[in-house]
Design a protein around this motif. Structure first.
Motif, PDB file in Angstrom:
ATOM      1  N   ALA A  17       0.840  -1.205   0.000  1.00 18.82           N
ATOM      2  CA  ALA A  17       0.000   0.000   0.000  1.00 18.82           C
ATOM      3  C   ALA A  17       0.874   1.253   0.000  1.00 18.82           C
ATOM      4  N   ARG A  18       1.925   1.249   0.794  1.00 21.62           N
ATOM      5  CA  ARG A  18       2.835   2.403   0.820  1.00 21.62           C
ATOM      6  C   ARG A  18       3.572   2.539  -0.511  1.00 21.62           C
ATOM      7  N   LEU A  19       4.046   1.428  -1.044  1.00 16.40           N
ATOM      8  CA  LEU A  19       4.756   1.463  -2.314  1.00 16.40           C
ATOM      9  C   LEU A  19       3.837   1.992  -3.417  1.00 16.40           C
ATOM     10  N   ARG A  20       2.587   1.531  -3.446  1.00 17.36           N
ATOM     11  CA  ARG A  20       1.622   2.000  -4.446  1.00 17.36           C
ATOM     12  C   ARG A  20       1.395   3.514  -4.299  1.00 17.36           C
ATOM     13  N   LYS A  21       1.242   3.967  -3.073  1.00 15.76           N
ATOM     14  CA  LYS A  21       1.031   5.398  -2.828  1.00 15.76           C
ATOM     15  C   LYS A  21       2.238   6.205  -3.309  1.00 15.76           C
ATOM     16  N   ASP A  22       3.435   5.732  -2.996  1.00 13.65           N
ATOM     17  CA  ASP A  22       4.648   6.428  -3.420  1.00 13.65           C
ATOM     18  C   ASP A  22       4.780   6.447  -4.945  1.00 13.65           C
ATOM     19  N   VAL A  23       4.462   5.326  -5.589  1.00 12.33           N
ATOM     20  CA  VAL A  23       4.549   5.263  -7.052  1.00 12.33           C
ATOM     21  C   VAL A  23       3.490   6.173  -7.679  1.00 12.33           C
ATOM     22  N   ASP A  24       2.303   6.225  -7.088  1.00 15.45           N
ATOM     23  CA  ASP A  24       1.277   7.140  -7.604  1.00 15.45           C
ATOM     24  C   ASP A  24       1.744   8.593  -7.492  1.00 15.45           C
ATOM     25  N   THR A  25       2.443   8.921  -6.418  1.00 17.17           N
ATOM     26  CA  THR A  25       2.996  10.274  -6.274  1.00 17.17           C
ATOM     27  C   THR A  25       4.059  10.528  -7.338  1.00 17.17           C
ATOM     28  N   LEU A  26       4.931   9.572  -7.569  1.00 19.76           N
ATOM     29  CA  LEU A  26       5.953   9.713  -8.618  1.00 19.76           C
ATOM     30  C   LEU A  26       5.301   9.874  -9.989  1.00 19.76           C
ATOM     31  N   ARG A  27       4.263   9.103 -10.266  1.00 24.36           N
ATOM     32  CA  ARG A  27       3.566   9.204 -11.549  1.00 24.36           C
ATOM     33  C   ARG A  27       2.925  10.583 -11.704  1.00 24.36           C
ATOM     34  N   HIS A  28       2.381  11.115 -10.611  1.00 24.15           N
ATOM     35  CA  HIS A  28       1.789  12.454 -10.644  1.00 24.15           C
ATOM     36  C   HIS A  28       2.859  13.506 -10.964  1.00 24.15           C
ATOM     37  N   ILE A  29       3.986  13.417 -10.310  1.00 26.11           N
ATOM     38  CA  ILE A  29       5.082  14.369 -10.534  1.00 26.11           C
ATOM     39  C   ILE A  29       5.514  14.350 -11.992  1.00 26.11           C
ATOM     40  N   LEU A  30       5.565  13.162 -12.575  1.00 19.74           N
ATOM     41  CA  LEU A  30       6.032  12.997 -13.953  1.00 19.74           C
ATOM     42  C   LEU A  30       4.927  13.202 -14.994  1.00 19.74           C
ATOM     43  N   GLY A  31       3.694  13.330 -14.546  1.00 21.74           N
ATOM     44  CA  GLY A  31       2.587  13.502 -15.483  1.00 21.74           C
ATOM     45  C   GLY A  31       2.297  12.257 -16.304  1.00 21.74           C
ATOM     46  N   ILE A  32       2.492  11.093 -15.696  1.00 19.29           N
ATOM     47  CA  ILE A  32       2.301   9.835 -16.428  1.00 19.29           C
ATOM     48  C   ILE A  32       1.173   8.998 -15.812  1.00 19.29           C
ATOM     49  N   GLN A  33       0.190   9.651 -15.221  1.00 17.59           N
ATOM     50  CA  GLN A  33      -0.896   8.918 -14.565  1.00 17.59           C
ATOM     51  C   GLN A  33      -1.689   8.056 -15.536  1.00 17.59           C
ATOM     52  N   LYS A  34      -1.735   8.425 -16.815  1.00 20.36           N
ATOM     53  CA  LYS A  34      -2.532   7.644 -17.764  1.00 20.36           C
ATOM     54  C   LYS A  34      -1.803   6.381 -18.244  1.00 20.36           C
ATOM     55  N   ALA A 118      11.915   5.158  -8.446  1.00 17.88           N
ATOM     56  CA  ALA A 118      12.015   6.386  -9.248  1.00 17.88           C
ATOM     57  C   ALA A 118      13.083   6.219 -10.327  1.00 17.88           C
ATOM     58  N   HIS A 119      14.177   5.611  -9.964  1.00 15.84           N
ATOM     59  CA  HIS A 119      15.250   5.350 -10.925  1.00 15.84           C
ATOM     60  C   HIS A 119      14.746   4.436 -12.045  1.00 15.84           C
ATOM     61  N   GLY A 120      14.035   3.397 -11.660  1.00 13.04           N
ATOM     62  CA  GLY A 120      13.477   2.476 -12.642  1.00 13.04           C
ATOM     63  C   GLY A 120      12.478   3.146 -13.574  1.00 13.04           C
ATOM     64  N   ILE A 121      11.651   4.027 -13.035  1.00 16.11           N
ATOM     65  CA  ILE A 121      10.688   4.756 -13.863  1.00 16.11           C
ATOM     66  C   ILE A 121      11.420   5.645 -14.857  1.00 16.11           C
ATOM     67  N   CYS A 122      12.506   6.269 -14.420  1.00 16.68           N
ATOM     68  CA  CYS A 122      13.303   7.085 -15.348  1.00 16.68           C
ATOM     69  C   CYS A 122      13.790   6.240 -16.523  1.00 16.68           C
ATOM     70  N   HIS A 123      14.211   5.010 -16.238  1.00 17.29           N
ATOM     71  CA  HIS A 123      14.623   4.115 -17.326  1.00 17.29           C
ATOM     72  C   HIS A 123      13.450   3.820 -18.256  1.00 17.29           C
ATOM     73  N   LEU A 124      12.256   3.622 -17.705  1.00 14.92           N
ATOM     74  CA  LEU A 124      11.085   3.374 -18.549  1.00 14.92           C
ATOM     75  C   LEU A 124      10.791   4.575 -19.448  1.00 14.92           C
ATOM     76  N   LEU A 125      11.204   5.760 -18.994  1.00 18.31           N
ATOM     77  CA  LEU A 125      10.968   6.993 -19.747  1.00 18.31           C
ATOM     78  C   LEU A 125      12.141   7.371 -20.647  1.00 18.31           C
ATOM     79  N   GLY A 126      13.046   6.434 -20.884  1.00 21.17           N
ATOM     80  CA  GLY A 126      14.102   6.650 -21.866  1.00 21.17           C
ATOM     81  C   GLY A 126      15.427   7.147 -21.330  1.00 21.17           C
ATOM     82  N   TYR A 127      15.527   7.367 -20.035  1.00 22.69           N
ATOM     83  CA  TYR A 127      16.799   7.826 -19.467  1.00 22.69           C
ATOM     84  C   TYR A 127      17.761   6.655 -19.338  1.00 22.69           C
ATOM     85  N   ARG A 128      19.026   6.930 -19.620  1.00 19.27           N
ATOM     86  CA  ARG A 128      20.087   5.924 -19.543  1.00 19.27           C
ATOM     87  C   ARG A 128      21.277   6.543 -18.820  1.00 19.27           C
TER      88      ARG A 128
END
Length: 168
Positions: A17-34, A118-128
């Motif tokens: 539940a905490r991890l999901r909440k944190d990831v939802d916050t990260l998705r909001h910051i990045l504008g990737i909620q969809k 957050a690092h992993g999400i950056c990789h999903l968004l093309g960062y290397r």
């Protein structure tokens, strides 16, 4: 659209539940909620096997990302037209490895899990980070994301600072 969390290990208790909440916050910051994101929590044995197969590194690691859009340029969002294209990919979290690293540094496990996610999400968004220039770009993005996360949640998270960090 959402976050799918699978806990495929029994070594480390994970507060989903905490991890999901944190990831939802990260998705909001990045504008990737969809966009959908998959998180799979695994032990050292499983993450080592995946790391060996896909990266030819026979060691456990903290995070491995498998982007749906492999050629995405950093900072650009994919424009999926169909519902099944609203998927960023999957992130394997080596939770046992992260826990071992936290014990050695007296860090909070769930905070560290949010940082590597957050690092992993950056990789999903093309960062290397294959070059120093790519590392600086990714580090700056992670710094911004975590600063925003800290502002919104009152946390004190910092990006991964070791260029040779185990993931990727």
């Amino acid at each position: 659209m959402g976050v799918v969390i699978r806990n495929l290990q029994h070594v480390v208790p994970v507060r989903r539940a905490r991890l999901r909440k944190d990831v939802d916050t990260l998705r909001h910051i990045l504008g990737i909620q969809k966009f959908d994101v998959g998180l799979i929590c695994v032990d050292n044995c499983k993450i080592q096997r995946i790391n060996s197969i896909y990266r030819k590194k026979n060691t456990p690691t903290d995070v491995l990302s498998f982007p749906f859009y492999e050629d995405l340029r950093p900072g650009k969002l994919p424009c999926g037209l169909q519902r099944d294209e609203h998927n960023l990919g999957d992130i394997f979290l080596g939770v046992e490895y992260v826990m071992q690293q936290c014990k050695g540094k007296s860090q909070d496990f769930h905070s560290a899990l949010t940082v590597v996610t957050a690092h992993g999400i950056c990789h999903l968004l093309g960062y290397r980070h294959d070059t120093d220039e790519e590392w600086k770009e990714m580090f700056q993005r992670e710094s911004y994301i975590l600063a925003e996360f800290n502002r919104l949640t009152g946390s004190r998270l910092e990006p991964l600072s070791n260029k040779c960090s185990q993931d990727r």
